[in-house]
Design a protein around this motif. Structure first.
Motif, short mmCIF file in Angstrom:
data_model
loop_
_atom_site.label_atom_id
_atom_site.label_comp_id
_atom_site.label_asym_id
_atom_site.label_seq_id
_atom_site.Cartn_x
_atom_site.Cartn_y
_atom_site.Cartn_z
N SER A 195 0.80 -1.23 0.00
CA SER A 195 0.00 0.00 0.00
C SER A 195 0.83 1.28 0.00
N TYR A 231 2.29 1.76 -3.46
CA TYR A 231 1.26 2.11 -4.43
C TYR A 231 0.86 3.58 -4.28
N ARG A 232 0.69 4.03 -3.05
CA ARG A 232 0.29 5.42 -2.83
C ARG A 232 1.35 6.39 -3.36
N ASP A 233 2.61 6.08 -3.13
CA ASP A 233 3.69 6.94 -3.66
C ASP A 233 3.67 6.94 -5.18
N ALA A 244 1.08 6.38 -7.06
CA ALA A 244 -0.12 7.09 -7.48
C ALA A 244 0.12 8.59 -7.52
N GLY A 303 -7.98 0.79 -4.89
CA GLY A 303 -7.59 0.69 -3.50
C GLY A 303 -8.75 1.00 -2.58
N TRP A 310 -8.88 6.08 0.92
CA TRP A 310 -7.85 6.91 0.29
C TRP A 310 -8.43 8.05 -0.55
N ASP A 360 -7.28 11.66 -0.34
CA ASP A 360 -5.86 11.95 -0.56
C ASP A 360 -5.53 12.18 -2.04
N PHE A 361 -6.46 11.82 -2.92
CA PHE A 361 -6.20 11.93 -4.36
C PHE A 361 -7.39 12.61 -5.07
#
Length: 313
Positions: free
Chosen positions: A168, A171-173, A175, A192, A196, A199-200
């Protein structure tokens, strides 16, 4: 109540703008904007009806058109089937031959106009490309971003960031980098936990079939300004996607695929039947490539999605 069959057009000019017309105040859904077209007469081929209506309403002659989407909608006082075609070439200068106001707008600007409810899926279809790139597994982040940059340069406009091999935090980095790389060039769909989402804010979300089953009863998890998609494999999941108010889906597998060799393919005929009962754009996935986009369009799909056949080598 008999369903009224209407031929409608998403008409593009050379700059990629789309033509809208405003309905007369004294007509059904008066004052709202719409995609030009009109009623299909009994026994009349849809393409012929479209050409006739556009010449009568706008003074243009259709030179190139292809199916885009079919939408069935029930108003309290009227049932309609909108048979929508994409018109990419025409002759003549479009004008409101019946006195109706017209507007040429970019696909992004469509959200600024108020449409009848039946037109909402058409707006989404007009904003979507014909190809949906899904990133491959087992690539290091640097290699994935390099390939994504090449795909954008080749004209890809819709990307699903799929990286199940990453933890996770990784993946977030990734993204964050992918959303930044695609800004102004392509719409990124992330996968995901819905936790989240905040955050995006620039990203859309692509739900797995499991998430769809879990969250569909609660409705759409965020406003319509953000893109929402889901993975579907059968009529039940398509019904859940409709219930949730998604903007588009992938339907798979159409053909045998190396990614999921155990899955029984739907085949083109079954895919056509499933699409016919669904009012939102559908990307066909599984054993298809860019060369299948036209065939997909002929059976009512928005286009095709894939990993290997779409990823730049």
């Amino acid at each position: 109540m008999k369903r009224i069959h209407v031929a409608a057009a998403v008409i593009y000019d050379a700059a990629g703008r789309i033509l809208l017309a405003r309905r007369p105040e004294d007509k059904h859904q008066g004052g709202l904007w719409e995609f030009p077209g009109g009623k299909v007469e009994e026994g009349e081929p849809v393409e012929a009806a479209l050409a006739r209506e556009l010449e009568e309403e706008l003074g243009i002659r259709v030179e190139q058109a292809r199916p885009l989407i079919q939408v069935s909608h029930d108003y309290p006082d009227k049932r309609v089937l909108l048979d929508v075609w994409e018109v990419t070439a025409f002759s003549g200068e479009a004008h409101g031959a019946e006195g109706q106001p017209l507007a040429w707008v970019t696909p992004r600007e469509l959200g600024n106009y108020e449409f009848p409810a039946a037109n909402r899926p058409i707006v989404r279809a007009a904003q979507l490309p014909r190809q949906y790139l899904i990133t491959p597994d087992n690539l290091e982040p640097a290699a994935l971003l390099k390939g994504l940059k090449a795909a954008l340069a080749a004209g890809i406009r819709l990307v699903q960031l799929r990286a199940p091999n990453l933890f996770s935090p990784e993946y977030r980095d990734l993204a964050v980098d992918a959303v930044g790389l695609c800004a102004g060039k392509a719409q990124v769909m992330l996968k995901g936990p819905l936790e989240w989402l905040g955050d995006f804010p620039a990203a859309g979300w692509h739900l797995t079939a499991e998430q769809l089953r879990q969250y569909a009863p609660n409705g759409r998890p965020f406003p319509r300004e953000r893109w929402l998609a889901a993975s579907c494999h059968n009529a039940e999941e398509l019904a859940l996607a409709a219930q949730m108010g998604v903007d588009f889906v992938t339907l798979s597998p159409v053909q045998p695929t190396a990614t999921h060799p155990e899955a029984v393919p739907l085949g083109w005929d079954a895919a056509r039947e499933l699409i016919a009962g669904f009012n939102q754009p559908v990307f066909l996935l599984g054993g298809v490539g860019p060369e299948d986009a036209e065939r997909a369009g002929r059976i009512g799909a928005q286009g095709v999605a894939g990993i290997r056949a779409f990823w730049p080598t």
